[in-house]
Design an enzyme around this catalytic site. Structure first.
Site, PDB file in Angstrom:
ATOM      1  N   LEU A  75       0.879  -1.154   0.000  1.00  0.00           N
ATOM      2  CA  LEU A  75       0.000   0.000   0.000  1.00  0.00           C
ATOM      3  C   LEU A  75       0.922   1.211   0.000  1.00  0.00           C
ATOM      4  CD1 LEU A  75      -2.874   1.128   0.234  1.00  0.00           C
ATOM      5  CD2 LEU A  75      -2.669   0.966   2.713  1.00  0.00           C
ATOM      6  N   SER A  76       1.008   1.865  -1.138  1.00  0.00           N
ATOM      7  CA  SER A  76       1.966   2.952  -1.300  1.00  0.00           C
ATOM      8  C   SER A  76       1.696   4.076  -0.310  1.00  0.00           C
ATOM      9  CB  SER A  76       1.908   3.506  -2.721  1.00  0.00           C
ATOM     10  OG  SER A  76       2.209   2.513  -3.657  1.00  0.00           O
TER      11      SER A  76
END
Length: 401
Positions: A75-76
Site C-alpha cells: 500500500l503505497s
C-alpha cells in the site's frame, strides 16, 4: 462514494492531520484530490497496521512478501499516491484502469470520477485481488470492478480508458496500454530508466507518448508479462553494478580491481542541487551510465563515497569508473558537486563526468527541464544512445531545455 462511518474520532482526526501535512508539503494541488484523501478511510485498507501507521503520510505498508522477504505488493505512501493522482488530472465521469490492486487508491479514484465514472482495478495475484475486494466492500466502495488479470495486457473487456494508473514499477510500456487509452487518454506510470524510477504522466503524441509531468517515486516491480530483472554484477565484496541493458558488456574483473585501487577526487565548481533532477539528467546523458551500489562497510573504510549506499549513477569506461559526490561549499550555494573516479583511466572518466555536472548546473538546474517521449518501435529494435533508453517495445527519448 463511501458510506462508512468512523467507529470513533481517532481515525478521522489522524486523517485530517495527514491531509494537513500533505498540504504543507505542497503535494495537494487540487481541491478534488484533497477532498478524496480527506474522505477515504485508509485504515480500512491497512487492517494489519496501527492507525498511526495507516495515516503516516510518507509510509508505504507492505501487504505481501515472497519467500525471501522481498515486497510483492504494498500500500503505497499516501504522499506518492496523491502526487500521481494530481499528475493524472482525473475528471468526473472518466473511465480509469488501475494496474496493481491495494484497494485504497481505487477508492480515491472512485471519489474523483464520481457517480458517473468507472474504476477498474486489476492485479495478477489472486490473493491480492481477494483482499482488495474485501477492503473495498468494507469501506463502502463496492462499485469498483476488481479483476484478476495480468495487467501487462491491459483489460480489453473494459476498455477504452481515459486514464491508466500504474501502481507498480514498469520497465516498459506495453502496447496494450497505448491501445486501450482513449483519444484524451493519459497513462501515469512509475517507469524504470537505467536503474531509477520516475512517475511519468504520458499523453498521446501521434503514435507515441509525451510527458506532461514527471516526479520522483519508488514502487515494487511489476510481475507477469511486464516483469524485468536488471542485471546485477558483483565487483568484489560489498559493491555491485546494476545494468539496465542486458546486451551491455563491462569488464567486471577490471572494475572490481579498480574499486580498491587509487581514488581520484575532482571538484566541478558547480552547485549540487535537486539531486533527483540531476540523476535523471545523468542517466539519460550516455548509455555508459549504470548504477553503482556499495556497502556502508566500504564507505567506512574510505574505499567508496557515501553516495553509493543508496545507489548512484556511475560512468564506466573499460576498467575505470566515476560517480558523483558532494561537499559543503558556500560559494556554490551550500554544496558543490564533484566526482570520485577509480581505475587506470580515472582522469579521463572523471573529466567526462565533471563536464556533465557543469552542464547540468549551468543549463538545466531547475525542476521539470526534461521532456520524456516514448516512441513505439518493432520489438527489440530500440538501440541505447545519448538521450535514448532502449526498451522492448520502443525507446524512451529524454531531451532537456
Amino acid at each position: 462514494m463511501s458510506t462508512v462511518r468512523e467507529a470513533d474520532g481517532t481515525a478521522a482526526s489522524l486523517r485530517a492531520a495527514m491531509v494537513s501535512e500533505l498540504h504543507e508539503m505542497g503535494v495537494l494541488q487540487s481541491e478534488a484530490v484533497a477532498k478524496a484523501v480527506a474522505t477515504v478511510p485508509r485504515h480500512l485498507f491497512a487492517t494489519e497496521e496501527s492507525l498511526e501507521s495507516a495515516y503516516a503520510a510518507n509510509k508505504a505498508l507492505v501487504i505481501k512478501r515472497d519467500a525471501d522477504g522481498r515486497a510483492l505488493s504494498s500500500l503505497s505512501a499516501t504522499h506518492i499516491q496523491a502526487v500521481m493522482l494530481e499528475q493524472a488530472e482525473i475528471e468526473p465521469g472518466m473511465r480509469v484502469l488501475e494496474v496493481g490492486s491495494g484497494g485504497y487508491n481505487a477508492a480515491l479514484l472512485v471519489e474523483l470520477v464520481g457517480d458517473t465514472g468507472t474504476v477498474v482495478t486489476a492485479d495478477i495475484d489472486a490473493e491480492i485481488v481477494e483482499r482488495a475486494r474485501g477492503c473495498l466492500d468494507a469501506a463502502g466502495y463496492d462499485r469498483v470492478q476488481v479483476v484478476l488479470a495480468d495487467a501487462g495486457s491491459g483489460v480489453p473487456e473494459h476498455a477504452p480508458f481515459d486514464r491508466i494508473m500504474v501502481t507498480a514499477a514498469a520497465w516498459d510500456i506495453p502496447p496494450a496500454w497505448r491501445d486501450q487509452i482513449s483519444e484524451r487518454g493519459r497513462i501515469v506510470v512509475p517507469l524504470r530508466m537505467r536503474g531509477i524510477t520516475r512517475s511519468v504522466a504520458f499523453d498521446r503524441d501521434g503514435t507515441g507518448l509525451v510527458s506532461a509531468s514527471y516526479r520522483l517515486c519508488g514502487f515494487v516491480p511489476m510481475q507477469g508479462n511486464g516483469a524485468y530483472a536488471e542485471r546485477v554484477l558483483p565487483l568484489g565484496e560489498g559493491a555491485t553494478l546494476q545494468l539496465d541493458d542486458q546486451r551491455q558488456t563491462v569488464d567486471a574483473e577490471a572494475l572490481a580491481a579498480a574499486v580498491h585501487g587509487p581514488r581520484l577526487e575532482v571538484w566541478s565548481g558547480a552547485a549540487f542541487d535537486l539531486p533527483d533532477e540531476l540523476e535523471l539528467f545523468l542517466v539519460s546523458s550516455t548509455p555508459q551510465m549504470v548504477m553503482l551500489h556499495g556497502s556502508k562497510h566500504l564507505v567506512d573504510q574510505g574505499v567508496l563515497g557515501l553516495s553509493v549506499t543508496r545507489g548512484v549513477p556511475a560512468l564506466v569506461a573499460g576498467g575505470s569508473f566515476a560517480y558523483r559526490t558532494k561537499r559543503p561549499n558556500e560559494e556554490t550555494g551550500g554544496f558543490e558537486s564533484g566526482v570520485v573516479a577509480h581505475g587506470p583511466e580515472a582522469q579521463m572518466v572523471a573529466a567526462r563526468y565533471v563536464e556533465l555536472l557543469r552542464r547540468w548546473a549551468s543549463e538545466h538546474r531547475r525542476r521539470g527541464a526534461a521532456r520524456i517521449r516514448y516512441v513505439p518501435l518493432a520489438e527489440g529494435a530500440a538501440e541505447p544512445a545519448v538521450g535514448v533508453v532502449a526498451k522492448r517495445f520502443g525507446g524512451v527519448e529524454i531531451t532537456w531545455s
